[in-house]
Design an enzyme around this catalytic site. Structure first.
Site, PDB file in Angstrom:
ATOM      1  CG  ASP A 185      -5.083  -6.280   4.827  1.00 22.45           C
ATOM      2  OD1 ASP A 185      -4.293  -6.568   5.740  1.00 22.45           O
ATOM      3  OD2 ASP A 185      -5.411  -5.117   4.551  1.00 22.45           O
ATOM      4  CD  GLU A 209      -6.317  -4.508  11.043  1.00 20.23           C
ATOM      5  OE1 GLU A 209      -6.705  -3.334  11.092  1.00 20.23           O
ATOM      6  OE2 GLU A 209      -5.428  -4.903  10.254  1.00 20.23           O
ATOM      7  CG  HIS A 247      -2.478  -6.831   8.993  1.00 21.21           C
ATOM      8  ND1 HIS A 247      -2.325  -5.688   8.239  1.00 21.21           N
ATOM      9  CD2 HIS A 247      -1.244  -7.120   9.482  1.00 21.21           C
ATOM     10  CE1 HIS A 247      -1.049  -5.311   8.286  1.00 21.21           C
ATOM     11  NE2 HIS A 247      -0.377  -6.158   9.034  1.00 21.21           N
ATOM     12  CG  HIS A 284      -0.631  -3.120   4.427  1.00 19.04           C
ATOM     13  ND1 HIS A 284      -0.986  -4.202   3.662  1.00 19.04           N
ATOM     14  CD2 HIS A 284      -1.400  -3.197   5.546  1.00 19.04           C
ATOM     15  CE1 HIS A 284      -1.935  -4.894   4.283  1.00 19.04           C
ATOM     16  NE2 HIS A 284      -2.200  -4.308   5.428  1.00 19.04           N
ATOM     17  NE  ARG A 343      -3.245  -0.196   2.958  1.00 17.58           N
ATOM     18  CZ  ARG A 343      -3.552  -0.714   4.164  1.00 17.58           C
ATOM     19  NH1 ARG A 343      -3.254  -0.066   5.266  1.00 17.58           N
ATOM     20  NH2 ARG A 343      -4.175  -1.875   4.256  1.00 17.58           N
TER      21      ARG A 343
END
Ligand SMILES: [Zn+2]
Length: 218
Positions: free
Chosen positions: A137, A195, A198, A130, A101
């Site tokens: 994810d 999470e 993740h 990320h 990301r």
């Protein structure tokens, strides 16, 4: 007229400098591995992509990616392919929501997330795993139906249902979540404690925070 032009020029220059100071990832000292981002589907066409950030179906309510693509640093990408292969005999495959990301997207997430939900987003001052191309994810798809399996909570849901040790939900939901975690952990990934979807890849510290747009990755 000339003075006006010079004033405008100086103003533009200063604005650029100020904006630049706020829009770059933090500079980290030390040695890092070379960046080697790989597009996941080039390694394994059976990986399912559901790139939520390229659609409005994410917690921001709007697309934040201009392309529905997913990348990881090569060793992490290869490990994910192995995890996907390990799931196949069990009747499951991996669906990817997000991989590498760009840092500027992490910054956007931080700015729009309320203070009491900040544990679900990375602080851009530190950057996200990320941003290093070492976090992914994921969830599971049933290979017979092609559908994503039920999990205790939804992707990017900002409640305790997202915690990997959440004891609520149905036994089936928890079994799915725990299977995903078991297989990912067997391939060098660690689940994030807030999470279930993740996973960080081992050695993520050795890769730089990046802000390369998807369009610039071959
Ligand atoms: Zn993540």
């Amino acid at each position: 007229m000339l003075l006006k032009k010079i004033t405008l020029g100086v103003f533009t220059f200063l604005t650029c400098i100020i904006a630049r100071g706020q829009t770059q990832p933090p500079v980290e000292k030390g040695d890092f591995y070379p960046t080697d981002l790989v597009e996941l589907i080039r390694l394994d066409t059976s990986l399912v992509l559901d790139i939520r950030y390229a659609t409005a179906a994410n917690f921001t309510g709007r697309p934040v990616y201009t392309q529905a693509r997913a990348f990881l640093q090569r060793p992490a990408a290869e490990a994910l392919v192995q995890a996907n292969a390990a799931l196949k005999p069990l009747g499951y495959g991996i669906v990817v929501f997000d991989g590498y990301r760009p840092w500027r997207v992490t910054k956007t997430f931080w700015e729009i997330t309320p203070p009491d939900k900040k544990q679900f987003v990375a602080n851009p001052a530190q950057g996200s795993r990320h941003n290093r191309g070492c976090a992914v994810d994921v969830s599971l798809v049933n290979l017979v139906t092609g559908k994503q399996v039920p999990m205790p909570g939804a992707y990017d849901e900002m409640t305790e249902r997202s915690y990997p040790d959440y004891t609520g939900g149905t036994p089936e939901q928890r079994a799915n979540r725990d299977l995903l975690r078991k297989v990912m952990e067997a391939h060098g990934f660690t689940v994030y404690r807030y999470e279930w979807w993740h996973f960080d890849y081992q050695g993520w510290q050795h890769y730089r925070l990046l802000d390369i747009p998807f369009e610039e990755i071959e």
